[in-house]
Design an enzyme around this catalytic site. Structure first.
Site, PDB file in Angstrom:
ATOM      1  N   GLY A 252      -0.709   4.577  -8.776  1.00  0.00           N
ATOM      2  CA  GLY A 252       0.365   4.591  -7.834  1.00  0.00           C
ATOM      3  C   GLY A 252       1.596   4.154  -8.428  1.00  0.00           C
ATOM      4  O   GLY A 252       2.654   4.767  -7.886  1.00  0.00           O
ATOM      5  N   GLU A 270      -2.025   4.477  -0.963  1.00  0.00           N
ATOM      6  CA  GLU A 270      -3.103   3.797  -0.540  1.00  0.00           C
ATOM      7  C   GLU A 270      -3.898   3.505  -1.977  1.00  0.00           C
ATOM      8  O   GLU A 270      -4.502   4.483  -2.372  1.00  0.00           O
ATOM      9  CB  GLU A 270      -4.044   4.314   0.375  1.00  0.00           C
ATOM     10  CG  GLU A 270      -5.160   3.263   1.070  1.00  0.00           C
ATOM     11  CD  GLU A 270      -6.452   3.647   0.694  1.00  0.00           C
ATOM     12  OE1 GLU A 270      -6.838   2.766  -0.422  1.00  0.00           O
ATOM     13  OE2 GLU A 270      -7.225   4.509   0.653  1.00  0.00           O
ATOM     14  N   CYS A 305     -12.675   1.762  -1.622  1.00  0.00           N
ATOM     15  CA  CYS A 305     -11.478   0.929  -1.895  1.00  0.00           C
ATOM     16  C   CYS A 305     -11.680  -0.141  -1.099  1.00  0.00           C
ATOM     17  O   CYS A 305     -10.839  -1.258  -1.552  1.00  0.00           O
ATOM     18  CB  CYS A 305     -10.167   1.926  -1.531  1.00  0.00           C
ATOM     19  SG  CYS A 305     -10.406   2.701   0.140  1.00  0.00           S
ATOM     20  N   GLU A 404     -10.589  -4.803  -9.776  1.00  0.00           N
ATOM     21  CA  GLU A 404     -11.365  -3.870  -8.798  1.00  0.00           C
ATOM     22  C   GLU A 404     -12.508  -3.322  -9.880  1.00  0.00           C
ATOM     23  O   GLU A 404     -11.891  -2.572 -10.744  1.00  0.00           O
ATOM     24  CB  GLU A 404     -10.293  -2.763  -8.298  1.00  0.00           C
ATOM     25  CG  GLU A 404     -11.151  -2.029  -7.370  1.00  0.00           C
ATOM     26  CD  GLU A 404     -10.289  -0.910  -6.954  1.00  0.00           C
ATOM     27  OE1 GLU A 404     -10.454  -0.704  -5.410  1.00  0.00           O
ATOM     28  OE2 GLU A 404      -9.363  -0.345  -7.336  1.00  0.00           O
TER      29      GLU A 404
END
Length: 502
Positions: A252, A270, A305, A404
């Site tokens: 991103g 997102e 996510c 993550e």
């Protein structure tokens, strides 16, 4: 081909998989074509190691061609200037075709990325629902008449942006595609879809259905390929007016740079998440809450996510509650993705499989207590499976407590007070989702307001429907999928001031 019934057993799904034919070419200017370079890439079934197909690998030249076609289609106005009610009918027909082909579409996602077939069917229902919701919204959103004196009339109009490029992830291939393309098409834009190279097959079938539904030539195109080739080319294109992306925070950030280097195109992101799921001692039915907490991280193999990957438990109930979570996790072991009873399936590819195992090793090395899992499932040496893995005693300084993982790895934290719980929850670069379990309405309202998150689930996890926007804050991005708000993102405002006294 179209399946006329919904299979109910593993054997039925296996038989249908054996008979399935794959479209592997790009969809450009209403035609299925090879990549201009002739290059292809393999898409592999992670549950078996089987090479499913060789798919067209598009590059810069393909992107340039598709953008030119999309721009020409937009200028012709067959879609961009079509009456909203007529666009609605076409999109509703597409939704009906998706429903008629739901077995095929769900099966393609399961074969491509390893998710259980039951999950794929649920995703497909969400995608169809999104298509119908956005279609029905088109002719129900009004423009504005601004307040003026009698000598003037001021209008505020909504107009399509032009060419929209949508880059979607591999974990929910068709559902994420629907979330991105439905509002963009509904608003009147021409759309170029780049599916993940790990899960391109359902997008190519969708292109065939879009053509059958009557979406005009050049309005919807699909370019399979890699992010660093065709994805980058779309992001840098001066002919793309808007880029919508779901994926990692790192990518991103790259896309934001490309937008600035090119034409300052609109960019809706997102990105990643490390979502806190907070359990207070006053919540009732701890067995049910524990099962929800386990499902929040182990659903879709943790490749979600908004996965509830950080479980924050009040210390007074922590020991007993963790035992309940471990018990629930035992019933969520990975299995054959084609078995309707499997809760978890395969990890998408070898790279992700190795990445998850590396995080598990780091968790143990940094001092977290491994309570379950931690090893690759070697029941089938050809498949990529990892069982539910649970670490207790995690802190925010540990790698598994901050980064993550995108896999079935749960990090459990303890807390003593509401203040500590909020501080732990907000101690993250991400802000995509958060969960809160409590029976105290005052606490619920206080904590909900203080959580730095785009969405908060109270006494549930991942609740919502098409009427509620989905998206995050901080490094989880800035875009919103679903609801009327997503239609706003794919249109621009035009102010018109009319003098009535000339």
């Amino acid at each position: 081909m179209s399946f006329t019934h919904l299979p109910t057993s593993r054997a039925d799904w296996q038989a249908l998989a054996a008979s399935l034919e794959f479209e592997t070419r790009a969809f450009v200017d209403d035609q299925f074509v090879d990549a201009l370079s002739g290059e292809t890439f393999a898409t592999v079934n992670p549950a078996t190691g089987e090479n499913l197909a060789e798919v067209a690998s598009c590059d810069t030249a393909d992107a340039e061609m598709a953008v030119a076609v999309a721009r020409a289609a937009f200028e012709r106005g067959e879609w961009s200037r079509l009456a909203p009610g007529k666009r609605k009918l076409v999109m509703l027909k597409l939704a009906d075709l998706m429903d008629a082909h739901k077995s095929e579409l769900a099966l393609l996602d399961t074969l491509d990325m390893g998710k259980p077939i039951g999950s794929s069917l649920g995703d497909l229902s969400g995608g169809i629902g999104c298509m119908r919701y956005q279609a029905e919204s088109i002719d129900k959103l009004y423009g504005e008449v601004a307040p003026t004196g009698e000598d003037n009339l001021a209008l505020v109009l909504r107009e399509p942006l032009g060419v929209v490029a949508s880059i979607v992830p591999w974990n929910f291939p068709l559902m994420m595609t629907a979330w991105k393309i439905s509002p963009a098409l509904a608003a009147g834009n021409s759309v170029i879809l780049k599916p993940s190279e790990k899960s391109p097959l359902s997008a190519l079938l969708l292109a065939k259905l879009a053509r059958e539904a009557g979406i005009p030539r050049g309005v919807f195109q699909v370019l399979p390929g890699f992010g660093h080739t065709v994805g980058k080319a779309l992001a840098l294109s001066m002919g793309v007016d808007c880029l919508a992306f779901t994926g990692s925070t790192g990518v991103g950030k790259q896309l934001m740079q490309y937008a600035g280097q090119s034409n300052l195109k609109r960019l809706y992101l997102e990105c990643g998440g490390k979502s806190p799921n907070i359990v207070f001692a006053d919540c009732k039915d701890l067995d049910s809450v524990a099962r929800h907490a386990a499902e929040a991280i182990f659903h879709n193999q943790g490749e979600v996510c908004i996965a509830g990957s950080r479980l924050l438990v009040e210390d007074s109930i922590r020991g007993a509650f963790v035992d309940k979570v471990l018990s629930a996790a035992k019933s969520m072991q990975p299995g054959d993705p084609l078995d309707p009873d499997s809760f978890m399936g395969a990890i998408v590819d070898e790279a992700q499989h190795g990445r998850i195992l590396d995080y598990i090793r780091r968790g143990a090395e940094e001092g977290a207590t491994l309570r379950a899992g931690g090893q690759a499932d070697d029941a089938d040496s050809k498949g990529l499976f990892i069982p539910p893995t649970v670490f207790d005693g995690v802190t925010s300084t540990m790698t598994i407590g901050r980064e993550e993982i995108f896999g079935p790895v749960l990090a459990i934290f303890g807390f003593d007070s509401e203040e500590e719980a909020v501080a732990l929850a907000n101690d993250s670069d991400f802000g995509l989702a958060a969960g809160l379990w409590s029976q105290d309405i005052d606490r619920i309202m206080r904590v909900t307001r203080r959580l730095e998150s785009g969405q908060v689930f109270v006494n549930n996890w991942a609740g919502g429907d098409q009427s509620v926007p989905f998206g995050g804050v901080k490094q989880s991005g800035n875009g919103r999928d679903k609801s009327h708000h997503s239609l706003e993102e794919y249109s621009s405002l035009k102010s018109v001031w009319i003098s009535l006294t000339l």
